[in-house]
Design an enzyme around this catalytic site. Sequence first.
Site, mmCIF file in Angstrom:
data_model
loop_
_atom_site.group_PDB
_atom_site.id
_atom_site.type_symbol
_atom_site.label_atom_id
_atom_site.label_comp_id
_atom_site.label_asym_id
_atom_site.label_seq_id
_atom_site.Cartn_x
_atom_site.Cartn_y
_atom_site.Cartn_z
ATOM 1 N N GLU A 84 0.829 -1.213 0.000
ATOM 2 C CA GLU A 84 0.000 0.000 0.000
ATOM 3 C C GLU A 84 0.863 1.261 0.000
ATOM 4 O O GLU A 84 2.074 1.201 0.203
ATOM 5 C CB GLU A 84 -0.921 0.007 1.212
ATOM 6 C CG GLU A 84 -0.179 0.071 2.539
ATOM 7 C CD GLU A 84 -0.967 0.801 3.631
ATOM 8 O OE1 GLU A 84 -1.395 1.940 3.406
ATOM 9 O OE2 GLU A 84 -1.122 0.198 4.711
ATOM 10 N N LYS A 141 -3.814 -1.707 14.735
ATOM 11 C CA LYS A 141 -3.042 -0.762 15.524
ATOM 12 C C LYS A 141 -3.657 -0.600 16.897
ATOM 13 O O LYS A 141 -4.873 -0.531 17.042
ATOM 14 C CB LYS A 141 -3.034 0.602 14.830
ATOM 15 C CG LYS A 141 -1.940 0.730 13.811
ATOM 16 C CD LYS A 141 -2.247 1.839 12.849
ATOM 17 C CE LYS A 141 -3.395 1.432 11.960
ATOM 18 N NZ LYS A 141 -3.718 2.448 10.959
ATOM 19 N N ASP A 180 -16.690 5.717 14.204
ATOM 20 C CA ASP A 180 -15.522 5.656 13.332
ATOM 21 C C ASP A 180 -15.034 4.208 13.192
ATOM 22 O O ASP A 180 -14.351 3.674 14.067
ATOM 23 C CB ASP A 180 -14.408 6.561 13.885
ATOM 24 C CG ASP A 180 -13.260 6.738 12.904
ATOM 25 O OD1 ASP A 180 -13.199 5.998 11.905
ATOM 26 O OD2 ASP A 180 -12.424 7.637 13.131
ATOM 27 N N ALA A 219 -13.157 1.560 6.707
ATOM 28 C CA ALA A 219 -13.687 0.826 5.551
ATOM 29 C C ALA A 219 -12.830 -0.401 5.216
ATOM 30 O O ALA A 219 -13.252 -1.260 4.439
ATOM 31 C CB ALA A 219 -13.760 1.749 4.339
ATOM 32 N N LYS A 263 -5.731 10.660 0.378
ATOM 33 C CA LYS A 263 -5.750 9.346 1.047
ATOM 34 C C LYS A 263 -7.008 8.628 0.558
ATOM 35 O O LYS A 263 -8.120 9.064 0.840
ATOM 36 C CB LYS A 263 -5.779 9.552 2.566
ATOM 37 C CG LYS A 263 -5.939 8.261 3.358
ATOM 38 C CD LYS A 263 -6.101 8.540 4.852
ATOM 39 C CE LYS A 263 -6.636 7.331 5.583
ATOM 40 N NZ LYS A 263 -6.998 7.622 6.977
HETATM 41 N N1 PSU Z 1 -0.934 1.362 9.367
HETATM 42 C C1 PSU Z 1 0.166 2.126 9.509
HETATM 43 N N2 PSU Z 1 0.195 3.316 8.893
HETATM 44 C C2 PSU Z 1 -0.818 3.723 8.096
HETATM 45 C C3 PSU Z 1 -1.980 2.913 7.941
HETATM 46 C C4 PSU Z 1 -1.981 1.733 8.597
HETATM 47 O O1 PSU Z 1 1.102 1.774 10.206
HETATM 48 O O2 PSU Z 1 -0.709 4.801 7.529
HETATM 49 C C5 PSU Z 1 -3.090 3.334 7.026
HETATM 50 C C6 PSU Z 1 -3.531 2.150 6.145
HETATM 51 O O3 PSU Z 1 -3.477 2.579 4.801
HETATM 52 C C7 PSU Z 1 -4.945 1.880 6.574
HETATM 53 C C8 PSU Z 1 -5.397 3.259 6.952
HETATM 54 O O4 PSU Z 1 -5.727 1.309 5.550
HETATM 55 O O5 PSU Z 1 -4.282 3.767 7.678
HETATM 56 C C9 PSU Z 1 -6.666 3.255 7.760
HETATM 57 O O6 PSU Z 1 -7.208 4.533 7.777
HETATM 58 P P1 PSU Z 1 -8.703 4.770 8.307
HETATM 59 O O7 PSU Z 1 -8.626 4.443 9.768
HETATM 60 O O8 PSU Z 1 -8.977 6.233 8.045
HETATM 61 O O9 PSU Z 1 -9.591 3.856 7.536
HETATM 62 MN MN MN Z 2 -12.157 6.416 10.018
#
Ligand code: PSU
Ligand code: MN
Length: 304
Positions: free
Chosen positions: A26, A160, A139, A142, A87
Amino acid sequence: MSLPVLTISPEVQTALSSNQGIVALESTIITHGMPYPQNRDTAMGVEQAVRDSGAIPATIAILDGQIMVGLDEEQLETLARSSNAMKLSRADLAMALARKAMGSTTVAATMIIAHLAGIKVFATGGIGGVHQGAELSFDVSADLQELSRTPVSVICAGAKAILDIPKTLEVLETLGVPVLAYGQDEVPAFWSRSSGLAAPLRADKVSEIVDFLQARDSLQISGGVLVTNPVPAEAEIPQAEMQTFIAQAIEESQAAGISGKAVTPWLLGRIVEITEGRSLVTNQALIINNARLAAELAVALSQR
Ligand code: PSU
Ligand code: MN
């Protein structure tokens, strides 16, 4: 109706036509997950780790509205230095194409493109999930829905620890997404090897994952599979220690009114500051570790 044209790098094209193992990577981690130049160095290190394990890396991003599957060094540098990349997740991926913009792909968007390209294995750091306080903020990333619908195996180091891991596991179960822990009983918690939570499933060898994927295929169960791979012991930050840093970052993000897509990047950035860079070193180690396992899986799948 026409498929969006994928710009597949020559190397990835060759790997696809000769049935070599390929690992999708990614790019949100590059644009929104780490500062420059560590983001570039990590991205290159991850690609190298995939190669060293016998597979071909395919980093995915949108450049000038083109879907790139496999980036060269210059394109990677451009992305790593950019401050205005969108993003992109399932909801907005098409807008980057329509606007001919630069965009990085989250886990969800990377899965969509990997699947279009015919790539079955994808390595990342951590997936998005259910945020702490989601009962009020709603929150939920997706990424979780995408795992339920798009047939790609995602290798990560767990959700995480800025997330609510028990709720994330519950949602994955509801969506029918298998969660395997690699080599241990517990689900890892990204920077930490343990979360205190039992993994729904466990695999100790790559061949066991392959057997599982083939059995799923025979049942015609579609959708993704999540393999959680614990960070190497020498690089981990124990959960108890991490907890205080995370609590501080979340409290500050709420006080600052951070919401929506900005939450995850903001928290990750703040935790790097609070830990004086230590979390970044851990993040680099775990993603390289995931890239290796993903490469082994991609090679094993291509040989069956
Ligand atoms: N894990 C990391 N760094 C990141 C992400 C995940 O260590 O930047 C990113 C990934 O691309 C993941 C996104 O899909 O964060 C999730 O964002 P959100 O919570 O807005 O869906
Ligand atoms: Mn989100």
